[in-house]
Design an enzyme around this catalytic site. Sequence first.
Site, short mmCIF file in Angstrom:
data_model
loop_
_atom_site.label_atom_id
_atom_site.label_comp_id
_atom_site.label_asym_id
_atom_site.label_seq_id
_atom_site.Cartn_x
_atom_site.Cartn_y
_atom_site.Cartn_z
CG HIS A 63 -0.29 0.08 2.53
ND1 HIS A 63 0.50 -0.92 3.04
CD2 HIS A 63 -0.29 1.08 3.47
CE1 HIS A 63 0.94 -0.56 4.24
NE2 HIS A 63 0.48 0.65 4.52
CG ASP A 109 0.67 -1.68 7.42
OD1 ASP A 109 1.56 -2.56 7.57
OD2 ASP A 109 0.90 -0.47 7.54
CG ASP A 159 5.03 2.92 7.05
OD1 ASP A 159 4.11 3.39 6.37
OD2 ASP A 159 4.86 1.99 7.87
CG HIS A 160 4.40 -0.06 3.92
ND1 HIS A 160 4.45 -1.42 4.15
CD2 HIS A 160 3.92 0.47 5.08
CE1 HIS A 160 4.02 -1.69 5.36
NE2 HIS A 160 3.69 -0.56 5.95
CG HIS A 188 4.07 -2.62 10.37
ND1 HIS A 188 3.17 -1.88 11.10
CD2 HIS A 188 4.35 -1.90 9.26
CE1 HIS A 188 2.90 -0.75 10.46
NE2 HIS A 188 3.62 -0.74 9.33
CG HIS A 217 -0.15 4.39 4.95
ND1 HIS A 217 -0.89 3.51 5.70
CD2 HIS A 217 -0.97 5.46 4.71
CE1 HIS A 217 -2.10 4.02 5.91
NE2 HIS A 217 -2.17 5.19 5.32
CG HIS A 258 -4.24 -0.42 6.34
ND1 HIS A 258 -4.16 -0.33 7.71
CD2 HIS A 258 -3.23 0.36 5.86
CE1 HIS A 258 -3.14 0.46 8.04
NE2 HIS A 258 -2.57 0.89 6.93
#
Length: 300
Positions: free
Chosen positions: A60, A206, A64-65, A264, A62, A137
């Site tokens: 996805h 996530d 941080d990914h 995570h 976000h 999510h």
Amino acid sequence: MEITFLGTSSAVHSYTRNHPGIILKAFGEVMLFDCGESTQRQLIYAKISPMKISKIFISHYHGDHILGLPGLLQSLNFRGREKPLTIYGPKGLKKVENAIYSLGYCKFDFPIEFIEINSGTILETDEYILKSQEVMHNVTNLAYSIEEKKKPRFLRNKAIELGVPVGPLFGKLHNGEEVEVNGKIIKPEQVLGDARKGIKITYSGDTRPCEEMIEFAKNSTLLIHESTYTLEDDDKARENFHSTSQDAATIAKCSNTKRLVLTHISTRYTDTEDLLKEAKKVFENVEVADDLMTIEILSA
């Protein structure tokens, strides 16, 4: 198959945990799942050449990914990469592609293909099948699984009984080809047993615990599942659409998974003992991933 955890933190880096990134070495390929900040530096520490990565799968969007992706691609170009790279992700990947091409005055001298995907089969080869599944999510998130294809067991004694001489004809039958022995046709189904189950690795991205995740992870050899919080912070897990370690353990148990690895991890937990204890109350064969941890899974 060999798995290396490049990053095991959640939204914020810590002294010991980088943003998410997982390398899978299997079937003669190197695949990357998610690409948080500093992924390329973690590859150096892990002694894995980014030039060998053939496919990248994004769960996805976000930050941080994905925020390590622009830098990784530019570094590949600086190093003279020529072979193609394919990047997969949910709807919205084309916007990410446009953003990458507009950053840093960069251009790429090697082919990059960005492919938006939904739930379903992404790739199927003679050796493996790779699937994705949308899970729960607060933005669209895809879980991924890769399953080894195993040939049916070859019934050697049965083949000999039918007059097949030991040698190359065994291989042909095992590969599904008919053979002729002394004027008689021997069919593969006469000498093949039931198909064997191969290794299956599932990665959640996530997600909140959900039926889709349970079904998707069914009969996994290894489930890599997000475990952002402990039960004490269950309200935060619900608010942010994440899982606790006990949630992850429940998914593993309900999906008949053999082994669970938690990742995570929120930076609020410098000691992961509580995460592990809570998970073990539900599912015994569990561990917490650390950055640069490597797992080898041998085929049966």
